[in-house]
Design a protein around this motif. Sequence first.
Motif, PDB file in Angstrom:
ATOM      1  N   ALA A  18      80.490  34.171 -20.346  1.00 23.92           N
ATOM      2  CA  ALA A  18      80.059  33.023 -19.533  1.00 23.92           C
ATOM      3  C   ALA A  18      81.280  32.612 -18.568  1.00 23.92           C
ATOM      4  CB  ALA A  18      79.631  32.079 -20.412  1.00 23.92           C
ATOM      5  N   SER A  22      80.746  32.883 -14.633  1.00 27.66           N
ATOM      6  CA  SER A  22      81.205  31.697 -13.776  1.00 27.66           C
ATOM      7  C   SER A  22      82.037  31.570 -12.711  1.00 27.66           C
ATOM      8  CB  SER A  22      81.372  30.336 -14.697  1.00 27.66           C
ATOM      9  OG  SER A  22      80.295  30.110 -15.635  1.00 27.66           O
ATOM     10  N   ARG A  27      82.140  29.056  -9.450  1.00 24.57           N
ATOM     11  CA  ARG A  27      81.707  27.821 -10.184  1.00 24.57           C
ATOM     12  C   ARG A  27      82.905  27.345 -10.625  1.00 24.57           C
ATOM     13  NH1 ARG A  27      76.173  27.305 -12.751  1.00 24.57           N
ATOM     14  NH2 ARG A  27      75.652  25.363 -11.676  1.00 24.57           N
ATOM     15  N   PHE A  41      81.775  21.307 -22.913  1.00 24.10           N
ATOM     16  CA  PHE A  41      80.323  21.606 -23.260  1.00 24.10           C
ATOM     17  C   PHE A  41      79.711  20.716 -24.222  1.00 24.10           C
ATOM     18  CE2 PHE A  41      82.447  23.243 -26.949  1.00 24.10           C
ATOM     19  CZ  PHE A  41      81.656  23.079 -28.021  1.00 24.10           C
ATOM     20  N   ASP A 104      80.204  20.368 -18.708  1.00 27.77           N
ATOM     21  CA  ASP A 104      80.488  21.465 -17.787  1.00 27.77           C
ATOM     22  C   ASP A 104      79.775  22.482 -17.986  1.00 27.77           C
ATOM     23  OD1 ASP A 104      83.081  19.970 -16.717  1.00 27.77           O
ATOM     24  OD2 ASP A 104      84.224  20.849 -18.140  1.00 27.77           O
ATOM     25  N   CYS A 105      79.399  22.905 -19.015  1.00 27.58           N
ATOM     26  CA  CYS A 105      78.467  24.045 -19.611  1.00 27.58           C
ATOM     27  C   CYS A 105      77.812  23.649 -20.823  1.00 27.58           C
ATOM     28  CB  CYS A 105      79.262  25.384 -19.538  1.00 27.58           C
ATOM     29  SG  CYS A 105      80.612  25.288 -20.691  1.00 27.58           S
ATOM     30  N   CYS A 123      70.312  25.438 -15.703  1.00 29.93           N
ATOM     31  CA  CYS A 123      70.556  26.112 -14.479  1.00 29.93           C
ATOM     32  C   CYS A 123      70.120  25.138 -13.621  1.00 29.93           C
ATOM     33  CB  CYS A 123      70.030  27.423 -14.218  1.00 29.93           C
ATOM     34  SG  CYS A 123      70.552  28.706 -15.339  1.00 29.93           S
ATOM     35  N   LYS A 127      74.200  23.491 -14.730  1.00 25.95           N
ATOM     36  CA  LYS A 127      75.259  23.819 -15.729  1.00 25.95           C
ATOM     37  C   LYS A 127      75.320  25.211 -15.963  1.00 25.95           C
ATOM     38  CE  LYS A 127      75.528  19.385 -16.597  1.00 25.95           C
ATOM     39  NZ  LYS A 127      76.398  18.623 -16.184  1.00 25.95           N
ATOM     40  N   ASP A 128      76.276  25.927 -16.490  1.00 22.89           N
ATOM     41  CA  ASP A 128      76.412  27.342 -16.980  1.00 22.89           C
ATOM     42  C   ASP A 128      75.946  27.255 -18.395  1.00 22.89           C
ATOM     43  OD1 ASP A 128      77.477  28.817 -14.624  1.00 22.89           O
ATOM     44  OD2 ASP A 128      79.227  27.334 -15.093  1.00 22.89           O
ATOM     45  N   ILE A 129      75.536  28.279 -18.787  1.00 21.32           N
ATOM     46  CA  ILE A 129      74.565  28.181 -19.965  1.00 21.32           C
ATOM     47  C   ILE A 129      75.091  29.697 -20.955  1.00 21.32           C
ATOM     48  CG2 ILE A 129      72.562  28.916 -19.172  1.00 21.32           C
ATOM     49  CD1 ILE A 129      71.226  27.428 -21.553  1.00 21.32           C
TER      50      ILE A 129
END
Length: 149
Positions: A18, A22, A27, A41, A104-105, A123, A127-129
């Motif tokens: 992940a 990113s 990102r 997170f 952040d994620c 998304c 946010k990254d997931i």
Amino acid sequence: MSNIPRRTFLTAAGLSMAAAASAKNGRFQSQPPQSGERIRFGIIGVGMEGSGLLRSAIELPGIECVAAADLYDGRHTLAKQITNNPNLFTTRRYQELLERKDVDCVLSAVPDFWHKRVWVDACNAGKDIYSEKPMSHTIEEGFEMVEAA
């Protein structure tokens, strides 16, 4: 060869992928957090799968859990115990977690039928997931998730 538990290895590998994805998308910086920097997170789902994921994630250097979402109050208590943070932000509404600027994620450990909705919402919130498998139940859901990402 060391005896790393399978779940610990897979969690670390997933978080690494992940982070790499990113970085590729611009990102995050393409380097690990520098000394003193942290990736913060939030976790959505602190049940059997999520509590194990949370335990593994907080052991990684430069990682900090700042929020947890689950429908059950007992799991809020569990997240606070695992993170050793009695002031950890907890909520029943995962959307509140996604609105937070200090997240952040996201790590998602929700039932399979919620994967697409949580993924798309994360998304859309920027946010990254990371999500447990399966990513989706249908090809159409998968395309929607890729589109959101």
